[in-house]
Motif scaffolding. Sequence first.
Motif, PDB file in Angstrom:
ATOM      1  N   PRO A 171       9.042  -6.530  21.048  1.00  0.00           N
ATOM      2  CA  PRO A 171       7.806  -6.605  20.251  1.00  0.00           C
ATOM      3  C   PRO A 171       7.465  -5.281  19.583  1.00  0.00           C
ATOM      4  N   VAL A 172       7.805  -4.175  20.250  1.00  0.00           N
ATOM      5  CA  VAL A 172       7.503  -2.860  19.666  1.00  0.00           C
ATOM      6  C   VAL A 172       8.325  -2.640  18.399  1.00  0.00           C
ATOM      7  N   SER A 173       9.624  -2.925  18.487  1.00  0.00           N
ATOM      8  CA  SER A 173      10.480  -2.742  17.311  1.00  0.00           C
ATOM      9  C   SER A 173      10.097  -3.722  16.200  1.00  0.00           C
ATOM     10  N   MET A 174       9.673  -4.928  16.563  1.00  0.00           N
ATOM     11  CA  MET A 174       9.226  -5.891  15.562  1.00  0.00           C
ATOM     12  C   MET A 174       7.967  -5.396  14.857  1.00  0.00           C
ATOM     13  N   ALA A 175       7.051  -4.823  15.618  1.00  0.00           N
ATOM     14  CA  ALA A 175       5.827  -4.283  15.023  1.00  0.00           C
ATOM     15  C   ALA A 175       6.149  -3.117  14.093  1.00  0.00           C
ATOM     16  N   PHE A 176       7.059  -2.236  14.538  1.00  0.00           N
ATOM     17  CA  PHE A 176       7.427  -1.096  13.695  1.00  0.00           C
ATOM     18  C   PHE A 176       8.109  -1.565  12.416  1.00  0.00           C
ATOM     19  N   TYR A 177       9.001  -2.556  12.538  1.00  0.00           N
ATOM     20  CA  TYR A 177       9.679  -3.076  11.346  1.00  0.00           C
ATOM     21  C   TYR A 177       8.656  -3.693  10.381  1.00  0.00           C
ATOM     22  N   SER A 178       7.683  -4.406  10.919  1.00  0.00           N
ATOM     23  CA  SER A 178       6.667  -5.024  10.069  1.00  0.00           C
ATOM     24  C   SER A 178       5.854  -3.968   9.336  1.00  0.00           C
ATOM     25  N   ILE A 179       5.502  -2.900  10.048  1.00  0.00           N
ATOM     26  CA  ILE A 179       4.741  -1.816   9.407  1.00  0.00           C
ATOM     27  C   ILE A 179       5.566  -1.159   8.305  1.00  0.00           C
ATOM     28  N   LEU A 180       6.835  -0.892   8.610  1.00  0.00           N
ATOM     29  CA  LEU A 180       7.703  -0.268   7.608  1.00  0.00           C
ATOM     30  C   LEU A 180       7.891  -1.188   6.405  1.00  0.00           C
ATOM     31  N   PHE A 181       8.054  -2.479   6.663  1.00  0.00           N
ATOM     32  CA  PHE A 181       8.227  -3.434   5.571  1.00  0.00           C
ATOM     33  C   PHE A 181       6.974  -3.484   4.691  1.00  0.00           C
ATOM     34  N   CYS A 182       5.814  -3.542   5.311  1.00  0.00           N
ATOM     35  CA  CYS A 182       4.564  -3.558   4.543  1.00  0.00           C
ATOM     36  C   CYS A 182       4.379  -2.260   3.768  1.00  0.00           C
ATOM     37  N   PHE A 183       4.726  -1.147   4.387  1.00  0.00           N
ATOM     38  CA  PHE A 183       4.606   0.151   3.718  1.00  0.00           C
ATOM     39  C   PHE A 183       5.458   0.188   2.453  1.00  0.00           C
ATOM     40  N   LEU A 184       6.716  -0.239   2.562  1.00  0.00           N
ATOM     41  CA  LEU A 184       7.597  -0.237   1.396  1.00  0.00           C
ATOM     42  C   LEU A 184       7.127  -1.242   0.351  1.00  0.00           C
ATOM     43  N   THR A 185       6.646  -2.393   0.795  1.00  0.00           N
ATOM     44  CA  THR A 185       6.156  -3.395  -0.160  1.00  0.00           C
ATOM     45  C   THR A 185       4.973  -2.865  -0.954  1.00  0.00           C
ATOM     46  N   PHE A 186       4.031  -2.209  -0.279  1.00  0.00           N
ATOM     47  CA  PHE A 186       2.872  -1.658  -0.968  1.00  0.00           C
ATOM     48  C   PHE A 186       3.283  -0.535  -1.924  1.00  0.00           C
ATOM     49  N   LEU A 187       4.260   0.253  -1.507  1.00  0.00           N
ATOM     50  CA  LEU A 187       4.748   1.297  -2.412  1.00  0.00           C
ATOM     51  C   LEU A 187       5.374   0.675  -3.656  1.00  0.00           C
ATOM     52  N   GLU A 188       6.140  -0.424  -3.451  1.00  0.00           N
ATOM     53  CA  GLU A 188       6.765  -1.084  -4.589  1.00  0.00           C
ATOM     54  C   GLU A 188       5.729  -1.634  -5.563  1.00  0.00           C
ATOM     55  N   LEU A 189       4.561  -2.015  -5.061  1.00  0.00           N
ATOM     56  CA  LEU A 189       3.524  -2.618  -5.901  1.00  0.00           C
ATOM     57  C   LEU A 189       2.550  -1.589  -6.457  1.00  0.00           C
ATOM     58  N   PHE A 190       2.797  -0.306  -6.192  1.00  0.00           N
ATOM     59  CA  PHE A 190       1.912   0.753  -6.671  1.00  0.00           C
ATOM     60  C   PHE A 190       1.697   0.662  -8.183  1.00  0.00           C
ATOM     61  N   VAL A 191       2.793   0.678  -8.923  1.00  0.00           N
ATOM     62  CA  VAL A 191       2.704   0.711 -10.381  1.00  0.00           C
ATOM     63  C   VAL A 191       2.040  -0.559 -10.905  1.00  0.00           C
ATOM     64  N   LEU A 192       2.399  -1.690 -10.276  1.00  0.00           N
ATOM     65  CA  LEU A 192       1.829  -2.953 -10.733  1.00  0.00           C
ATOM     66  C   LEU A 192       0.313  -2.981 -10.547  1.00  0.00           C
ATOM     67  N   THR A 193      -0.163  -2.512  -9.405  1.00  0.00           N
ATOM     68  CA  THR A 193      -1.610  -2.508  -9.160  1.00  0.00           C
ATOM     69  C   THR A 193      -2.326  -1.508 -10.058  1.00  0.00           C
ATOM     70  N   ILE A 194      -1.694  -0.366 -10.323  1.00  0.00           N
ATOM     71  CA  ILE A 194      -2.296   0.607 -11.235  1.00  0.00           C
ATOM     72  C   ILE A 194      -2.386   0.037 -12.642  1.00  0.00           C
ATOM     73  N   LYS A 195      -1.329  -0.666 -13.027  1.00  0.00           N
ATOM     74  CA  LYS A 195      -1.279  -1.197 -14.399  1.00  0.00           C
ATOM     75  C   LYS A 195      -2.203  -2.389 -14.580  1.00  0.00           C
ATOM     76  N   MET A 196      -2.242  -3.273 -13.600  1.00  0.00           N
ATOM     77  CA  MET A 196      -2.940  -4.546 -13.777  1.00  0.00           C
ATOM     78  C   MET A 196      -4.307  -4.600 -13.109  1.00  0.00           C
ATOM     79  N   GLY A 197      -4.574  -3.681 -12.196  1.00  0.00           N
ATOM     80  CA  GLY A 197      -5.782  -3.844 -11.397  1.00  0.00           C
ATOM     81  C   GLY A 197      -7.027  -3.200 -11.948  1.00  0.00           C
ATOM     82  N   GLU A 198      -6.885  -2.258 -12.877  1.00  0.00           N
ATOM     83  CA  GLU A 198      -8.051  -1.539 -13.364  1.00  0.00           C
ATOM     84  C   GLU A 198      -8.316  -1.874 -14.829  1.00  0.00           C
ATOM     85  N   ASN A 199      -9.481  -1.382 -15.310  1.00  0.00           N
ATOM     86  CA  ASN A 199      -9.783  -1.544 -16.725  1.00  0.00           C
ATOM     87  C   ASN A 199      -8.830  -0.709 -17.572  1.00  0.00           C
TER      88      ASN A 199
END
Length: 327
Positions: A269-297
């Motif tokens: 469970p510990v390694s699964m939790a760490f993998y999930s955190i790492l996966f979410c971290f990379l996913t959010f980083l990948e969506l950085f540009v998209l959120t900057i471009k589409m999320g604001e005025n």
Amino acid sequence: MKTLRNIGCFLIGWDKNILKECGEASLRQYRKLLSAIFIMMVLWGTIGYCFADRYININSCALKLCVSVSFMLIVLCVERVIILTVGKARLMSFMRVLLALCMAVLGSCIFDQIIFRNDIQQAIQDHRENIISEAITKRISIYDSDIQRITQEMDSLSKATLALNEELQKRPVIKGTNVSTQEQVVGMDENGKPKKVRTQTVNTVTLANPLAEQLKANNDQIQIYSTQLEQLRLDKKEVAETVRAEVNQRIPGFIEELEATLRVVSQSPVSMAFYSILFCFLTFLELFVLTIKMGENKCDYELIVEHQLNLKKNLMDQTAQSVLIRK
């Protein structure tokens, strides 16, 4: 600062001349996009370098850096597609989210195989022990089958050889006869021609029994079978060491390490939790540009670009209408 700004504009695809006319909002948008691009390029440059080092087996640092730069350029081109989009592109945004998930999976797999290296090596070793046990059992069964087959053939040939040997002891030689026919002149007939008479001569000869050659061939074949049996028994004794050496000499591949990673992650469970955190971290980083471009005025840079686009559209429409009127 001017040179750095020009480089930044080149990276994100903005026109430096338009940016000069914009206010602080566009400058802030420019800095955010540049920061997001820089983070993604550093991240995927690291992933590319690790991938080249571990799985492509490149020893040259220069070639590793080339692979790293290639990964960075790919990410840069992907992000610029979003940055240079004019207006709202929902389908493109949806595709970018899917691409971000795929890239996060790939990146997390490579990072996990580096972070969990010791655990993965242990999992690979345990899995290979199972492979070794199955391979040893399979090879031993093959050796047993070959030994049984050769033993049966050898026993059958030995019985035939014993029978031949007994036959040779009874008749080491055999007698044969040679019959020859000759014509002899015994006189003259009425016409003065010679009279001939055929006579046959029978000679008895003693010959070696041809079964002796067959006996020699059988003994040679029995010797070959004995040598094969001895070699099979020696190979059977060394099969465990041979199989272990063959399996352990294999260089772990990406798929083997990926399967080991999944076993390591799924068992704890510990390694699964760490993998999930790492996966979410990379996913959010990948969506950085998209959120900057589409999320604001929209900033004034984007408004200027859209305004120029609208002016071009209106000019083209007016030109087309004037041409129709003249016709």
